[in-house]
Write a protein that holds these residues in place. Structure first.
Motif, PDB file in Angstrom:
ATOM      1  N   ASN A 422       1.012  -1.145   0.114  1.00  0.00           N
ATOM      2  CA  ASN A 422      -0.100   0.461   0.266  1.00  0.00           C
ATOM      3  C   ASN A 422       0.921   1.228   0.056  1.00  0.00           C
ATOM      4  OD1 ASN A 422      -2.579  -1.157   0.145  1.00  0.00           O
ATOM      5  ND2 ASN A 422      -1.609  -2.368   2.404  1.00  0.00           N
ATOM      6  N   PRO A 423       1.500   1.283  -1.535  1.00  0.00           N
ATOM      7  CA  PRO A 423       2.498   2.278  -1.400  1.00  0.00           C
ATOM      8  C   PRO A 423       2.045   3.932  -1.401  1.00  0.00           C
ATOM      9  CG  PRO A 423       2.038   1.657  -3.019  1.00  0.00           C
ATOM     10  CD  PRO A 423       1.407   0.797  -2.111  1.00  0.00           C
ATOM     11  N   GLU A 424       2.633   4.506  -0.670  1.00  0.00           N
ATOM     12  CA  GLU A 424       2.249   6.132  -0.085  1.00  0.00           C
ATOM     13  C   GLU A 424       1.482   7.337  -1.143  1.00  0.00           C
ATOM     14  OE1 GLU A 424       5.550   8.151   0.697  1.00  0.00           O
ATOM     15  OE2 GLU A 424       4.381  10.233   1.691  1.00  0.00           O
ATOM     16  N   ILE A 425       0.589   7.966  -1.139  1.00  0.00           N
ATOM     17  CA  ILE A 425      -0.237   8.674  -2.140  1.00  0.00           C
ATOM     18  C   ILE A 425       0.969  10.009  -2.536  1.00  0.00           C
ATOM     19  CG2 ILE A 425      -1.798   9.691  -3.376  1.00  0.00           C
ATOM     20  CD1 ILE A 425      -3.881   7.407  -2.348  1.00  0.00           C
ATOM     21  N   ILE A 426       0.901  10.347  -3.025  1.00  0.00           N
ATOM     22  CA  ILE A 426       2.423  11.545  -3.023  1.00  0.00           C
ATOM     23  C   ILE A 426       1.345  12.714  -4.218  1.00  0.00           C
ATOM     24  CG2 ILE A 426       4.297  10.382  -3.082  1.00  0.00           C
ATOM     25  CD1 ILE A 426       5.540  10.351  -5.972  1.00  0.00           C
ATOM     26  N   GLY A 427       0.399  12.334  -5.051  1.00  0.00           N
ATOM     27  CA  GLY A 427      -0.272  13.599  -5.611  1.00  0.00           C
ATOM     28  C   GLY A 427      -1.708  13.018  -6.456  1.00  0.00           C
ATOM     29  N   LEU A 428      -2.105  13.975  -7.123  1.00  0.00           N
ATOM     30  CA  LEU A 428      -3.620  13.649  -8.013  1.00  0.00           C
ATOM     31  C   LEU A 428      -3.249  13.780  -9.007  1.00  0.00           C
ATOM     32  CD1 LEU A 428      -5.904  14.520  -5.088  1.00  0.00           C
ATOM     33  CD2 LEU A 428      -5.042  12.412  -5.529  1.00  0.00           C
ATOM     34  N   ILE A 429      -3.503  13.198  -9.691  1.00  0.00           N
ATOM     35  CA  ILE A 429      -3.260  13.302 -11.933  1.00  0.00           C
ATOM     36  C   ILE A 429      -4.190  12.975 -11.806  1.00  0.00           C
ATOM     37  CG2 ILE A 429      -1.789  13.090 -13.860  1.00  0.00           C
ATOM     38  CD1 ILE A 429      -0.358  13.614 -12.032  1.00  0.00           C
ATOM     39  N   GLY A 430      -4.944  14.511 -12.892  1.00  0.00           N
ATOM     40  CA  GLY A 430      -5.954  14.469 -13.381  1.00  0.00           C
ATOM     41  C   GLY A 430      -5.845  13.929 -14.922  1.00  0.00           C
ATOM     42  N   PHE A 431      -6.670  12.994 -15.626  1.00  0.00           N
ATOM     43  CA  PHE A 431      -6.722  12.979 -17.543  1.00  0.00           C
ATOM     44  C   PHE A 431      -8.161  13.715 -17.802  1.00  0.00           C
ATOM     45  CE2 PHE A 431      -3.885   9.888 -14.885  1.00  0.00           C
ATOM     46  CZ  PHE A 431      -3.195   9.688 -15.605  1.00  0.00           C
ATOM     47  N   PHE A 432      -7.934  13.624 -19.213  1.00  0.00           N
ATOM     48  CA  PHE A 432      -9.101  14.223 -19.863  1.00  0.00           C
ATOM     49  C   PHE A 432      -8.657  14.794 -21.175  1.00  0.00           C
ATOM     50  CE2 PHE A 432      -6.475  18.235 -19.345  1.00  0.00           C
ATOM     51  CZ  PHE A 432      -7.368  18.914 -20.278  1.00  0.00           C
ATOM     52  N   VAL A 433     -10.257  14.029 -21.563  1.00  0.00           N
ATOM     53  CA  VAL A 433     -10.059  14.432 -23.113  1.00  0.00           C
ATOM     54  C   VAL A 433     -10.829  15.471 -23.312  1.00  0.00           C
ATOM     55  CG1 VAL A 433     -10.940  13.124 -24.974  1.00  0.00           C
ATOM     56  CG2 VAL A 433     -10.497  11.802 -23.698  1.00  0.00           C
ATOM     57  N   PRO A 434     -10.083  16.023 -24.174  1.00  0.00           N
ATOM     58  CA  PRO A 434     -10.240  18.253 -24.175  1.00  0.00           C
ATOM     59  C   PRO A 434     -11.732  18.075 -24.822  1.00  0.00           C
ATOM     60  CG  PRO A 434      -8.465  17.704 -24.514  1.00  0.00           C
ATOM     61  CD  PRO A 434      -8.453  16.358 -24.351  1.00  0.00           C
ATOM     62  N   ALA A 435     -12.369  19.391 -25.175  1.00  0.00           N
ATOM     63  CA  ALA A 435     -13.518  19.389 -25.671  1.00  0.00           C
ATOM     64  C   ALA A 435     -13.010  18.917 -27.525  1.00  0.00           C
ATOM     65  CB  ALA A 435     -14.300  20.208 -25.418  1.00  0.00           C
ATOM     66  N   GLN A 436     -13.580  19.087 -28.464  1.00  0.00           N
ATOM     67  CA  GLN A 436     -12.903  19.168 -29.446  1.00  0.00           C
ATOM     68  C   GLN A 436     -12.405  20.276 -30.546  1.00  0.00           C
ATOM     69  OE1 GLN A 436     -16.539  17.304 -32.317  1.00  0.00           O
ATOM     70  NE2 GLN A 436     -15.746  15.633 -32.488  1.00  0.00           N
ATOM     71  N   ASP A 437     -12.783  21.556 -29.844  1.00  0.00           N
ATOM     72  CA  ASP A 437     -12.187  22.529 -30.690  1.00  0.00           C
ATOM     73  C   ASP A 437     -11.159  22.868 -29.814  1.00  0.00           C
ATOM     74  OD1 ASP A 437     -14.858  24.795 -29.454  1.00  0.00           O
ATOM     75  OD2 ASP A 437     -13.843  23.093 -28.441  1.00  0.00           O
ATOM     76  N   ALA A 438     -10.559  22.161 -28.269  1.00  0.00           N
ATOM     77  CA  ALA A 438      -9.687  22.908 -27.287  1.00  0.00           C
ATOM     78  C   ALA A 438      -8.307  22.420 -28.063  1.00  0.00           C
ATOM     79  CB  ALA A 438     -10.190  22.145 -26.422  1.00  0.00           C
ATOM     80  N   ASP A 439      -7.204  22.784 -27.752  1.00  0.00           N
ATOM     81  CA  ASP A 439      -5.761  22.784 -28.011  1.00  0.00           C
ATOM     82  C   ASP A 439      -4.974  22.111 -26.763  1.00  0.00           C
ATOM     83  OD1 ASP A 439      -2.654  24.432 -28.949  1.00  0.00           O
ATOM     84  OD2 ASP A 439      -3.457  22.245 -28.568  1.00  0.00           O
ATOM     85  N   LEU A 440      -4.503  20.221 -26.468  1.00  0.00           N
ATOM     86  CA  LEU A 440      -4.590  19.426 -26.536  1.00  0.00           C
ATOM     87  C   LEU A 440      -3.432  19.432 -25.340  1.00  0.00           C
ATOM     88  CD1 LEU A 440      -4.707  16.089 -27.714  1.00  0.00           C
ATOM     89  CD2 LEU A 440      -5.953  16.497 -26.305  1.00  0.00           C
ATOM     90  N   GLU A 441      -2.092  20.447 -25.840  1.00  0.00           N
ATOM     91  CA  GLU A 441      -1.074  20.492 -25.322  1.00  0.00           C
ATOM     92  C   GLU A 441      -1.194  22.063 -24.721  1.00  0.00           C
ATOM     93  OE1 GLU A 441      -0.155  16.828 -25.417  1.00  0.00           O
ATOM     94  OE2 GLU A 441       0.820  18.417 -24.488  1.00  0.00           O
ATOM     95  N   ALA A 442      -2.086  22.806 -25.164  1.00  0.00           N
ATOM     96  CA  ALA A 442      -1.571  24.325 -25.104  1.00  0.00           C
ATOM     97  C   ALA A 442      -1.520  24.417 -23.165  1.00  0.00           C
ATOM     98  CB  ALA A 442      -3.378  25.099 -25.498  1.00  0.00           C
ATOM     99  N   GLU A 443      -0.599  24.871 -22.686  1.00  0.00           N
ATOM    100  CA  GLU A 443      -0.462  25.422 -21.159  1.00  0.00           C
ATOM    101  C   GLU A 443      -1.071  26.054 -21.017  1.00  0.00           C
ATOM    102  OE1 GLU A 443       2.715  23.042 -19.729  1.00  0.00           O
ATOM    103  OE2 GLU A 443       1.488  24.369 -18.420  1.00  0.00           O
ATOM    104  N   GLU A 444      -2.003  27.193 -21.455  1.00  0.00           N
ATOM    105  CA  GLU A 444      -2.646  28.311 -21.723  1.00  0.00           C
ATOM    106  C   GLU A 444      -4.551  27.787 -21.021  1.00  0.00           C
ATOM    107  OE1 GLU A 444      -4.925  32.252 -23.462  1.00  0.00           O
ATOM    108  OE2 GLU A 444      -3.691  31.160 -24.195  1.00  0.00           O
ATOM    109  N   ASN A 445      -4.026  26.188 -21.959  1.00  0.00           N
ATOM    110  CA  ASN A 445      -5.742  25.805 -21.375  1.00  0.00           C
ATOM    111  C   ASN A 445      -5.545  25.377 -20.357  1.00  0.00           C
ATOM    112  OD1 ASN A 445      -6.881  26.378 -23.905  1.00  0.00           O
ATOM    113  ND2 ASN A 445      -7.116  24.853 -25.126  1.00  0.00           N
TER     114      ASN A 445
END
Lengths: 493, 89
Positions: A422-445
């Protein structure tokens, strides 16, 4: 011997220990008599009289401790908040509370707990994305004080460390250890909580009480060397899984302290079981055993029955299963949204077996005659992170809302250098599928989504990193493939 | 910055922040508090306090830590303790 109500317990304590210190706070020190006087003066104010439930903002000010004491001695329930909670979450809690108060005035017997019986209300993360309120009664709190007296025997000479934020019931455990027994509560400013060892040394604190991560991080900063806390007579952990390594750190720093691990959900009135760690045995502890890398949860408190539920066979068994509890200490139900759920309405958390009402903790465990109950992880997607219980489903919903996506999933990130299963939890990571018109990698988004999440979730529930994917992986049943997502984030801490 | 705080102390505290946050061009202000910089949490506070102790050869007592709520408070506390040690230097 009949159990005294919590108000009577504290009144008696004030009578006997009037001139002993009750509260050591950065803004002042109060004797029991002074705490009583301030509390009763507050109880006469409109801020107290005008509301059926006292809202405690959670700044951990001297005034807030006085308000809590006023509530306890005057049998008025209180709701502690956390100042870091987003406004929308607080609004949701207050809405639930208002609705419940209105209905509580109608004695139709459908409410989980009547207002006049309640001691406090704590909201926990809810699987529907809405926080749910856990009402704990004055009788349950009184019995808990008696349980602590039996197990730990707190003394009037004790000084008890209070590190938890007020919306976390470990803070109530500290008060329950101090005030009914004439001890002093030693508070540490929340922004300096990891300096706790310095406070223990200077204030001659005798009882350490914290989540394990405080000890882990204070040691990392070099504040817990060997024999640095010789005056501690008790070291108590609770709120999250305790590793052997962390237990060793406190044991080595506090050579004269009994070390205990307490276990239990908010629904069980703070804790349901405890394991006292044998100091000698700790040296030769078989921590490489996958099931003993996390310290045992131990045996049930007096008046508590624990059992293991086999989901497949739909019965209690002697094998690995979900830890369930039957006790008068279990809350009678939840307060959520417009619904006050009695125990049996919430089938996922409560069930009836052989005429007894059982609470399902969501923790997987097994029983060992030597150690009592062992913690084997979570049965669902509810996790403990930084001492907080989090329903990841709630994070998923918020991320979906913030990203405008219908596919979002938040996963815990585990340390990979642990020998534990039961290793320690060190953070949370969010995965999502962007809306069609959104830029996948844009830092701004990503930045914009983060800002939106800050308005939807408390800090500890916000992913530290967001990853945009073209699709979320699914398993053969078309459900999100959680192991596949975990593989994407398995990195060294 | 508070004129009661010497250049030595204010510069020393600034250096502590820059090292702690790994940002050599970081600017701080007296009214800044925990959370005002990205990643500024209670663990960073421990690092900052311990680094100040090392840099100035001082040790904060819990009563003094209670009074440190902002960058300005930290500088004042470092100055007070630094001055108190002056006869022994």
């Amino acid at each position: 011997m009949p159990l005294l109500p919590i108000a009577e317990l504290l009144t008696q304590s004030v009578r006997v220990h009037a001139h002993r210190p009750a509260l050591l706070h950065p803004d002042g020190e109060l004797s029991y008599q002074a705490l009583w006087d301030h509390a009763q003066a507050f109880a006469l104010s409109t801020a107290f009289i005008g509301t059926p439930v006292q809202i405690i903002a959670g700044q951990q000010s001297l005034e807030e401790y006085i308000q809590i004491f006023a509530c306890l001695i005057n049998k008025k329930p209180y709701l502690p908040l956390n100042p870091k909670m987003p406004a929308a979450r607080v609004a949701s809690m207050l809405h639930s509370l208002d609705h419940w108060i209105t209905r509580s005035e109608i004695p139709d017997g459908t409410e989980p707990t009547r207002l006049s019986e309640m001691a406090y209300l704590i909201f926990t993360s809810g699987s529907t994305g809405e926080p749910k309120g856990v009402p704990i009664t004055q009788a349950q709190l009184s019995r808990y004080c008696a349980i602590l007296q039996t197990i730990l025997k707190p003394l009037p000479s004790d000084r008890i460390l209070q590190l938890g934020d007020l919306s976390f019931d470990i803070s109530i455990m500290a008060m329950a250890m101090a005030w009914p027994h004439g001890g002093a509560l030693c508070t540490v400013p929340s922004h300096h909580v990891l300096m706790a060892p310095r406070y223990v040394q200077d204030l001659e604190t005798t009882i350490w009480l914290s989540v394990p991560s405080v000890v882990h991080l204070a040691a990392k900063a070099g504040l817990l060397p060997t024999d640095s806390l010789p005056q501690l007579r008790l070291g108590i952990f609770g709120g999250e899984a305790l590793s052997h390594e962390t237990a060793m750190i406190l044991s080595t720093a506090a050579p004269h302290a009994r070390i205990c691990n307490f276990y239990g959900p908010t629904e069980g009135t703070i804790s349901l079981s405890h394991f006292e760690i044998d100091r000698q045995g700790l040296q030769s502890w078989p921590q490489t055993s996958p099931q003993l890398g996390i310290m045992p949860l131990g045996k049930p408190h007096p008046g508590v029955q624990l059992a293991l539920w086999d989901e497949e066979k739909q019965c209690f068994s002697n094998d690995i299963g979900e830890i369930c509890a039957h006790s008068e200490q279990i809350t009678s139900g939840y307060i959520r949204g417009n619904v006050a759920e009695s125990a049996l309405l919430n089938a996922s958390a409560f069930s009836m077996h052989a005429g007894q009402r059982w609470y399902h903790t969501g923790d997987l465990g097994k029983y060992d005659p030597r150690y009592g109950y062992l913690f084997l992880g979570r049965v669902d997607r509810q996790i403990k992170y930084k001492g907080y219980r989090i329903e990841l489903q709630e994070c998923d919903s918020a991320l979906a809302q913030a990203s405008g996506s219908d596919q979002a999933c938040v996963m815990p990130q585990f340390a990979t250098d642990s020998v534990s299963s039961n290793p320690e939890i060190i953070g949370l990571i969010g995965f999502f599928v962007p809306a069609q018109d959104a830029d996948l990698e844009a830092e701004e988004n990503l930045h914009t989504i983060m800002r939106k999440l800050e308005k939807l979730l408390p800090t500890y529930m916000i992913p530290s990193k967001l990853i945009a994917l073209e699709t979320l992986p699914v398993n053969a049943h078309g459900k999100i493939d959680y192991p596949a997502l975990l593989e994407k984030i398995t990195i060294k801490p | 910055m508070n004129p009661a705080v010497s250049m030595n102390i204010s510069q020393g505290v600034l250096e502590v922040f820059r090292q702690t946050f790994h940002n050599p061009s970081l600017i701080i202000a007296a009214n800044m508090v925990t959370g005002d910089l990205p990643g500024w949490d209670s663990f960073k506070n421990v690092e900052i306090l311990l680094a100040c102790e090392t840099n100035f050869g001082i040790r904060f007592r819990s009563k003094e830590i209670d009074l440190i709520r902002s960058v300005g408070d930290l500088m004042m506390m470092c100055q007070t303790k630094w001055d108190a040690l002056a006869p022994h230097r």
